[in-house]
Write a protein that holds these residues in place. Structure first.
Motif, PDB file in Angstrom:
ATOM      1  N   SER A 185       0.826  -1.207   0.000  1.00 32.77           N
ATOM      2  CA  SER A 185       0.000   0.000   0.000  1.00 32.77           C
ATOM      3  C   SER A 185       0.863   1.261   0.000  1.00 32.77           C
ATOM      4  O   SER A 185       0.584   2.213  -0.736  1.00 32.77           O
ATOM      5  CB  SER A 185      -0.930  -0.006   1.216  1.00 32.77           C
ATOM      6  OG  SER A 185      -1.656   1.181   1.284  1.00 32.77           O
ATOM      7  N   ARG A 243       0.911   3.940  -3.062  1.00 29.51           N
ATOM      8  CA  ARG A 243       0.464   5.301  -2.771  1.00 29.51           C
ATOM      9  C   ARG A 243       1.595   6.332  -2.894  1.00 29.51           C
ATOM     10  O   ARG A 243       1.442   7.349  -3.551  1.00 29.51           O
ATOM     11  CB  ARG A 243      -0.135   5.342  -1.362  1.00 29.51           C
ATOM     12  CG  ARG A 243      -0.762   6.641  -0.962  1.00 29.51           C
ATOM     13  CD  ARG A 243      -1.371   6.603   0.445  1.00 29.51           C
ATOM     14  NE  ARG A 243      -0.365   6.330   1.481  1.00 29.51           N
ATOM     15  CZ  ARG A 243      -0.262   5.177   2.145  1.00 29.51           C
ATOM     16  NH1 ARG A 243      -1.104   4.194   1.907  1.00 29.51           N
ATOM     17  NH2 ARG A 243       0.671   4.995   3.064  1.00 29.51           N
ATOM     18  N   GLU A 244       2.723   6.059  -2.287  1.00 31.67           N
ATOM     19  CA  GLU A 244       3.796   7.046  -2.204  1.00 31.67           C
ATOM     20  C   GLU A 244       4.771   7.021  -3.376  1.00 31.67           C
ATOM     21  O   GLU A 244       5.381   8.029  -3.694  1.00 31.67           O
ATOM     22  CB  GLU A 244       4.585   6.856  -0.896  1.00 31.67           C
ATOM     23  CG  GLU A 244       3.743   6.952   0.355  1.00 31.67           C
ATOM     24  CD  GLU A 244       3.170   8.335   0.578  1.00 31.67           C
ATOM     25  OE1 GLU A 244       3.832   9.320   0.217  1.00 31.67           O
ATOM     26  OE2 GLU A 244       2.043   8.422   1.119  1.00 31.67           O
TER      27      GLU A 244
END
Length: 90
Positions: A11, A15-16
Motif C-alpha cells: 500500500s 500510494r507514495e
C-alpha cells in the motif's frame, strides 16, 4: 532478505511511489520497456509524449523522460530495500 511484501508495505509503495502492479487501463501512452531499445519506436514514443514535457527539442524530451522513467522504476525498489529489507529476485 525477503522477497514478498505485506499488504501494508504494498500500500505504501502504491500510494507514495506509484508502484504499478496492474496493467494500465488507458494504454495510450504506454510502451513496453524493451521497445525503448528500438531506435524507431523510441523516437516515435518521445515525439508522442513531447507535449507533456513542453520541451523545445527531442533531446530535452529524451532527457526529461529518462529522469522520470528512472525515478518511477527505481524509487519503489530502493525504498523497499532500505525500509523493509526486501529485494528483487535475481
Amino acid at each position: 532478505m525477503s522477497l514478498s511484501l505485506s499488504a501494508e508495505e504494498t500500500s505504501v509503495l502504491l500510494r507514495e511511489y506509484r508502484l504499478s502492479i496492474e496493467p494500465a487501463v488507458d494504454a495510450t501512452y504506454s510502451l513496453y520497456a524493451k521497445n525503448l531499445l528500438d531506435n524507431e519506436q523510441a523516437l516515435d514514443y518521445l515525439q508522442k509524449i513531447a507535449h507533456f514535457f513542453q520541451s523545445p527539442s527531442i533531446l530535452v524530451t529524451a532527457s526529461l523522460f529518462a529522469k522520470r522513467y528512472s525515478v518511477l522504476t527505481i524509487a519503489s525498489a530502493f525504498y523497499a530495500m532500505s525500509r523493509y529489507d526486501k529485494g528483487l529476485h535475481c
